[in-house]
Design a protein around this motif. Structure first.
Motif, PDB file in Angstrom:
ATOM      1  N   ARG B 139       0.829  -1.212   0.000  1.00 51.33           N
ATOM      2  CA  ARG B 139       0.000   0.000   0.000  1.00 51.33           C
ATOM      3  C   ARG B 139       0.856   1.251   0.000  1.00 51.33           C
ATOM      4  NH1 ARG B 139      -3.838  -2.943   3.108  1.00 51.33           N
ATOM      5  NH2 ARG B 139      -2.575  -2.495   4.922  1.00 51.33           N
ATOM      6  N   ARG B 140       1.936   1.245   0.801  1.00 48.92           N
ATOM      7  CA  ARG B 140       2.793   2.426   0.875  1.00 48.92           C
ATOM      8  C   ARG B 140       3.504   2.713  -0.444  1.00 48.92           C
ATOM      9  NH1 ARG B 140       5.938   0.844   5.579  1.00 48.92           N
ATOM     10  NH2 ARG B 140       4.202   0.350   6.935  1.00 48.92           N
ATOM     11  N   LEU B 141       3.635   1.670  -1.279  1.00 46.28           N
ATOM     12  CA  LEU B 141       4.259   1.877  -2.595  1.00 46.28           C
ATOM     13  C   LEU B 141       3.265   2.485  -3.588  1.00 46.28           C
ATOM     14  CD1 LEU B 141       6.405  -1.356  -3.025  1.00 46.28           C
ATOM     15  CD2 LEU B 141       7.230   0.974  -2.678  1.00 46.28           C
ATOM     16  N   GLY B 142       2.030   2.648  -3.139  1.00 42.90           N
ATOM     17  CA  GLY B 142       1.040   3.293  -4.008  1.00 42.90           C
ATOM     18  C   GLY B 142       0.217   2.321  -4.848  1.00 42.90           C
ATOM     19  N   VAL B 143       0.380   1.000  -4.573  1.00 41.68           N
ATOM     20  CA  VAL B 143      -0.431   0.017  -5.302  1.00 41.68           C
ATOM     21  C   VAL B 143      -1.887   0.183  -4.860  1.00 41.68           C
ATOM     22  CG1 VAL B 143      -0.900  -2.445  -5.628  1.00 41.68           C
ATOM     23  CG2 VAL B 143       1.464  -1.619  -5.546  1.00 41.68           C
TER      24      VAL B 143
END
Lengths: 191, 191
Positions: B139-143
């Protein structure tokens, strides 16, 4: 050579017995005594084939390696590259009870090979074979850059999924394993 | 509460002894007898803490889980998202002798939990914790799409790399593990 034939036939019977015990009791439960009972012979005569549980585990692992190799050699997959690649990888991940039993053996074997030098050569061979299969899959998908790294990443994914399918079968179902492998292969083919 | 304090201090000493024996002899070699010798106490008094090798293995695994949890909680990673994600995952893959010993324990523990119901709850907890970490990283990677599937794929990759780093340390070096994780995280962040 009747004696040799007998020996081979007996070995095949014992292999079947080992397999039935592993599926029923797990690899940890596959003692020489239980395998002998399953094969209908004495522990004494079984020790002619393997004298320790280590040898028995190695024998079970050889069986797994042979089964997987035979299934892969028999494949004639059709269709687009991703589907053909998937067909190969499906033979090394646990998608049914038979292959889940194989993974149990593989996992127990891998853990035991860490501390048992007798098992390490066989483990290394199985590891190298799977790495080669992954490299072939990666190349067939048209990957041209960093083939070694992509083979290694695919190999780690396959082994990780195999572990998860065994330890968490409720989440990592056969359907899920297939979907995740397909996702990875499509990303590889598309990148 | 001097007795309670003594008990906790003794437990910490025994934890250190378990860890030294595991690093030296592997988890299979960590018998109650050897841990007692290492801790400088009798096997009788050690059995006050755990009476079987299963309990000892569970204790070692709890130690691993606690160490990893503490290291992750202490992290304050800086830099771009991929680097911060990598910092978290580096705590759960074997990049040095200490974490390689942790992986030995994890692998042996995972294999044994397949046939030892006493160990399964702890294994399930560790598995769920790592899955959550992977979901947070994804999630933190923007997925935004298929977060659950990507968390599962990352989790399988991490566990697979961890197995490979233990069974094939000559190929799956710390540098290689980092490079493969980075490759995967960059593909996630870019896709």
């Amino acid at each position: 050579m009747p004696r040799l034939v007998d020996h081979e036939a007996r070995r095949a019977e014992i292999a079947d017995a080992v397999w039935r015990v592993v599926r029923r009791d797990g690899i940890e439960g596959a003692s020489v005594r239980r395998v002998a009972a399953e094969a209908g012979c004495s522990t004494g005569s079984l020790r002619h084939y393997f004298s320790t549980q280590s040898e028995l585990v190695a024998f079970a692992m050889e069986l797994v390696a042979r089964r997987v190799g035979e299934r892969i050699a028999a494949l004639r997959p059709q269709g687009p590259p991703v589907r053909r690649a998937l067909a190969h990888l499906e033979e090394v991940v646990p998608l049914d009870d038979e292959r889940r039993a194989e993974m149990h053996v593989w996992l127990a074997f891998t853990a035991r090979a860490l501390v048992d030098p007798q098992l390490q050569e066989l483990r290394d061979r199985a590891h190298t074979d799977l790495r080669r299969l992954c490299a072939a899959v990666v190349r067939r998908l048209g990957v041209e850059r960093d083939v070694a790294a992509e083979a290694e990443r695919l190999h780690a994914l396959v082994d990780g999924l195999a572990v998860h399918a065994v330890v968490d079968p409720a989440t990592t179902t056969p359907r899920r394993v297939r979907a995740l492998l397909r996702r990875h292969l499509e990303a590889l083919a598309g990148g």
